[in-house]
Structure formats: C-alpha cells, structure tokens
Scaffold this motif. Structure first.
Motif, short mmCIF file in Angstrom:
data_model
loop_
_atom_site.label_atom_id
_atom_site.label_comp_id
_atom_site.label_asym_id
_atom_site.label_seq_id
_atom_site.Cartn_x
_atom_site.Cartn_y
_atom_site.Cartn_z
N THR A 1 -4.13 -27.40 28.58
CA THR A 1 -5.51 -27.84 28.80
C THR A 1 -5.60 -29.17 29.53
O THR A 1 -6.70 -29.59 29.91
CB THR A 1 -6.24 -27.98 27.45
N GLU A 2 -4.45 -29.83 29.73
CA GLU A 2 -4.39 -31.17 30.31
C GLU A 2 -5.15 -32.21 29.49
O GLU A 2 -5.69 -33.17 30.02
CB GLU A 2 -4.88 -31.17 31.77
N LYS A 3 -5.20 -31.98 28.18
CA LYS A 3 -5.79 -32.95 27.27
C LYS A 3 -4.65 -33.61 26.49
O LYS A 3 -4.47 -33.41 25.29
CB LYS A 3 -6.76 -32.24 26.31
N ARG A 4 -3.86 -34.40 27.20
CA ARG A 4 -2.61 -34.91 26.63
C ARG A 4 -2.72 -36.29 26.00
O ARG A 4 -1.78 -36.77 25.38
CB ARG A 4 -1.52 -34.94 27.70
N ALA A 5 -3.85 -36.95 26.16
CA ALA A 5 -3.98 -38.30 25.61
C ALA A 5 -4.21 -38.23 24.09
O ALA A 5 -4.97 -37.39 23.62
CB ALA A 5 -5.14 -39.03 26.27
N GLY A 6 -3.53 -39.10 23.36
CA GLY A 6 -3.82 -39.20 21.93
C GLY A 6 -2.60 -39.06 21.04
O GLY A 6 -1.49 -38.77 21.50
N ILE A 7 -2.83 -39.27 19.76
CA ILE A 7 -1.79 -39.15 18.74
C ILE A 7 -2.40 -38.60 17.45
O ILE A 7 -3.61 -38.63 17.25
CB ILE A 7 -1.12 -40.50 18.41
N MET B 1 0.23 -36.51 21.52
CA MET B 1 -0.27 -35.25 22.06
C MET B 1 0.44 -34.88 23.36
O MET B 1 0.37 -33.73 23.81
CB MET B 1 -1.77 -35.34 22.30
N GLN B 2 1.13 -35.84 23.96
CA GLN B 2 1.90 -35.55 25.17
C GLN B 2 2.94 -34.47 24.90
O GLN B 2 3.35 -33.74 25.81
CB GLN B 2 2.60 -36.83 25.66
N GLU B 3 3.40 -34.38 23.66
CA GLU B 3 4.46 -33.43 23.30
C GLU B 3 3.92 -32.07 22.91
O GLU B 3 4.70 -31.14 22.64
CB GLU B 3 5.28 -34.01 22.14
N ASN B 4 2.61 -31.92 22.85
CA ASN B 4 2.00 -30.69 22.36
C ASN B 4 1.85 -29.68 23.49
O ASN B 4 1.28 -29.98 24.55
CB ASN B 4 0.64 -31.01 21.74
N GLY B 5 2.32 -28.45 23.26
CA GLY B 5 2.29 -27.43 24.30
C GLY B 5 0.89 -27.04 24.73
O GLY B 5 0.61 -26.87 25.93
N PHE B 6 -0.02 -26.91 23.77
CA PHE B 6 -1.38 -26.52 24.12
C PHE B 6 -2.09 -27.63 24.88
O PHE B 6 -2.88 -27.36 25.80
CB PHE B 6 -2.16 -26.15 22.85
N ALA B 7 -1.80 -28.88 24.55
CA ALA B 7 -2.36 -30.02 25.29
C ALA B 7 -1.88 -30.03 26.73
O ALA B 7 -2.60 -30.45 27.65
CB ALA B 7 -2.00 -31.32 24.60
#
Length: 464
Positions: free
Chosen positions: A388-394, A379-385
């Motif tokens: 929203t600063e919700k970058r943790a995860g896969i 999710m670090q690579e996801n623009g929307f994340a």
C-alpha cells in the motif's frame, strides 16, 4: 402553564443528546425505564454536527486526494485533480443528516420521548424545559447530565480567527493556515489542509507533543516531510490583523523574533464543563472551577440519584469514554452492578499516518516505578505496508518485566485506529506477552506489525 406545575413524571431524565446522552437514554430504555431525553439543539450533539464527524469527513477527503499519487503508480490513468469545496460540503452535510436520522430512529425504536428545549434544575427532583414560549416541569426519579463541554469564548476575536466548530467546515481551503497550540484538532487540521493545498504552520508553547516519545519522534518527522512548519517553545505570541491577513509575532526557542502571516488562524480552545445554565446548585450538584462535574466510579454525582457522563465530567474529552459512562449510569439506575474502572481508554488522532494509543507510555510506566520490557516494530518491515506504500510508523508495546503483563501499546501508522482494539481487549483481560503471541495473525496485514512488536518485547526488546 403555571410555573411549578408537574406535567410529567419520568423515571429517568437525560439532559443532553450527544453520544453519552443518547447512549444512556437508549440503554436505560432497553432496561425497562421510562426515559425522557432533553436536547437543546439536535440529537447527536457537537460530536455529530460540529466535531468528530465533520472533522473526519474532511480528513477522509484529504486522504482521498493524497491517494491519487499512489493510484498513478499502480496503473490508473488520471487527468488532473480538482477539489470542489461546494460538492464536498454537500457530501459532508448529507452524511451528518443521515447519521442524525439514524440516532433519531434509534430513540424512536426504544420508545424514548425526545424534547427539544433548554433544561434547568428547579430542585433535585424537578427539571424545567423551556421551549420558546412553552415551559414544562418534569418530576424524575433519576437524572443523567450529559451536556458536554463548552468553549471558553474570548471577549475579542479577530475576523480571521476560526471557531473550533468552523475549523473543519470552511467554505474554501485557506491559502495560508496558522495553528496555535498542539492538541489533537491542530494535528489533524494541519495534515488535512496541507494535503488539500494549504500552506500550514504550527506555533506551540510546549517543547513537544504529549505522546510516547517514540510516537512523537515519528510525528515530528511526518510533519517535516509534509512541509508543515512547526515552531516549538514559542513565547510572547502576539496577534494583529490588517484587512484579511493575520500577523503573528513571537519569539522562537532560541530567542529570535519572528513574524508569520496567514489568511486564517485557529488557536487551541479552552474547554469548560457545559453547566453554567443548568441550575446545579438547586440540585445539590457541585462543579470544579472549570464547570466540570465530579463523579464516582458509578457516574453518580454527590447527589446519589443524579448522574453525569461524558465530557461534562472533564478530561479526557473522548466520545468513547462518554458512551461507556452513559451505559454504566443507565445500568446502575436499573439496579445492575456496574462501574467505570478501566484505564484502557483509547485515544486516536487522525494524523498522517494515524496515531492510536492506550495504557501507559514508556515515560509513564517508568514514573510509576515499573521495570519494563519494550518492543518496537517499524511499519517499514511490514509486507502489507509495502504493497500500500503506507510504510511510515511503528507499533510499540510496553510490558511489566516481572509479570509480563501488558501496560500500554502505542502506534503510529496506517490502520492504527483499528489495530488498537487488540490492545484494549488485551489490557482489559490482563494479557501477558504469551497471550498476544499465541493467536494467529492474518498475512499479509498490518496486524503482523503488532505481533512482531510483542515478539521483540519477549526476545530482543529492551529492558528499562
């Protein structure tokens, strides 16, 4: 009232008014059946009044509290944050009452007769309903048992110990919360109470959680980031109590002795089929050693005109499974060709970030003998994340290497509970890699993480 007198004749009697039971009753009524629904407490069952809804309401409140940090970053001026438990409890109970009224109205709309009382089989064609001093007997053509699961109660209970139905409905936030076990309730409670200010520790006898190993790796990282202490492979766990403090003594994984103290503790519950007082032997319905009822793919018990749906049939104890089974049972009774035959039952855990899984994990696919293609996208690579600063995860996808058919999808990240629906539909439709690559995915959105994982499976993903 004379015991044994037949006061009513019903085509379908449903015992239990939780999600599986009221769904079965509504579907049967929609298909033209005369339905009686018997509920001991209130419509909605444990899920609405004690489990799913109370827990998710507390988790929502915890997430709101956490969002304040992000709100400051994007420009909101905030002057402190105070969580009033009494106000929250009012909100929680109002929500439960609103949903309860909705279920009641749904039953009324479909002309379902609802009776509050305790049901028990007299024969395989008659059921009694005890309501205080009143005792009625109903003759039925078909019965659907949807009484759910019950908690195995220990003989002795410490006063600091929380009952599963208390865990998410506390009157105050614990100062120090100790959680023993590793099930979904423990994971959800750990993150929620930590966000609301409690010091939280988890002690588990297992060496890890039961998710796909890629999901577990990130879950452990998030627990550590949240400063939730986790002790795995613990042994010799002993509990004692002095005043309002519980003492937990145990051996760590390395054999070292340790002691933790807490103001409240919860121990993972053991669940049994809620069948003890139903008189099932009189109806020729058998249970296993834990009280769960065995059913076939049409939700029939060994007595072919008596059905069982939901948690009373055993693992997995999921409302989604019960709702589907309730509809299937009603349709079979109405003469339709229907069966429960899907392995695509989703599981969602509202951790931080949420976890959603369906189908086989990588470990399970290997054990089943599949050669697989695996794709993972952070999710670090996801623009929307990023927004929203919700970058943790896969997002992780698992395909059969030979046929490129989807075998499983596993996610940990913001929006996972919604994203997993794509995998459920794809799995049911026997989708392949190209089927998931073909559609357009909205931009920017969390959905793009799913597409990228699929594309990695096709191109640079690892073959296992």
């Amino acid at each position: 009232m004379v015991v044994g007198e037949i006061v009513q004749q019903k085509e379908v009697v449903v015992i239990g008014g939780g999600p599986a039971g009221y769904t079965a009753a509504v579907r049967a009524a929609q298909l033209g059946k005369d339905v009686l629904l018997i509920e001991q407490r209130k419509l909605g069952g444990v899920c609405l009044h004690d489990g799913c809804i109370p827990s998710k309401t507390l988790i929502h409140a915890a997430n709101v509290a956490e969002s304040f940090t992000h709100m400051k970053k994007v420009g909101f001026q905030l002057q402190g944050l105070l969580f009033d438990v009494n106000t929250f409890q009012t909100y929680q109970q109002q929500l439960i009452e609103r949903l309860y009224k909705g279920v009641t109205a749904l039953c009324q709309k479909n002309q379902i007769e609802v009776v509050n009382g305790t049901a028990a089989f007299l024969t395989d064609e008659r059921v009694s309903v005890e309501k205080g001093h009143q005792y009625d007997v109903i003759h039925f053509d078909h019965a659907i048992i949807a009484t759910g699961a019950a908690i195995f109660e220990q003989d002795e209970k410490l006063k600091t110990q929380l009952h599963p139905y208390e865990l998410f409905q506390l009157k105050k936030i614990p100062e120090k919360l100790l959680l023993i076990g590793c099930d979904d309730m423990i994971i959800e409670a750990a993150f929620a109470y930590r966000k609301l200010g409690a010091a939280v520790s988890i002690i588990m006898e297992q060496d890890s959680f039961s998710f796909d190993h890629s999901i577990t790796k990130i879950l452990k990282r998030q627990l550590k980031k949240a400063k939730i202490n986790v002790y795995t492979k613990a042994s010799s766990i002993q509990l004692s109590e002095e005043s309002d403090t519980v003492y937990c003594r145990f051996l760590k994984q390395n054999g070292e002795e340790a002691t933790l103290t807490a103001t409240h503790f919860y121990k993972q519950a053991k669940w049994l089929g809620n069948t003890k007082h139903l008189g099932l032997t009189r109806a020729n319905v058998l249970t296993d050693e834990n009280g769960f009822i065995k059913t076939d793919e049409q939700c029939r018990t060994q007595n072919k005109h008596i059905f069982a749906v939901g948690d009373v049939t055993g693992e997995p104890l999921l409302a989604a499974k019960g709702i589907k089974a309730g509809k299937i049972a009603a349709e079979v009774i109405a003469g339709h060709k229907a069966a429960v035959d899907s392995p695509w039952i989703p599981k969602v855990v509202y951790s931080d970030p949420p976890i959603a899984t369906v189908g086989m994990s990588e470990q399970e696919a290997k054990a089943a003998g599949y050669a697989i293609k695996v794709g993972e996208n952070s999710m670090q690579e996801n623009g929307f994340a990023q927004i929203t600063e919700k970058r943790a995860g896969i997002v992780k996808t698992i395909f059969d290497k030979e046929t490129e058919r989807l075998l499983g999808m596993h996610m940990i990240g913001e929006g996972a509970a919604e994203l997993i629906s794509t995998a459920i539909v794809a799995g049911e439709m026997v989708a392949r890699i190209e089927d998931l690559q073909y559609p357009l995915y909205p931009h920017p959105s969390y959905h793009e993480a799913l597409l990228t994982a699929v594309e990695q499976s096709d191109s640079c993903g690892k073959d296992v």
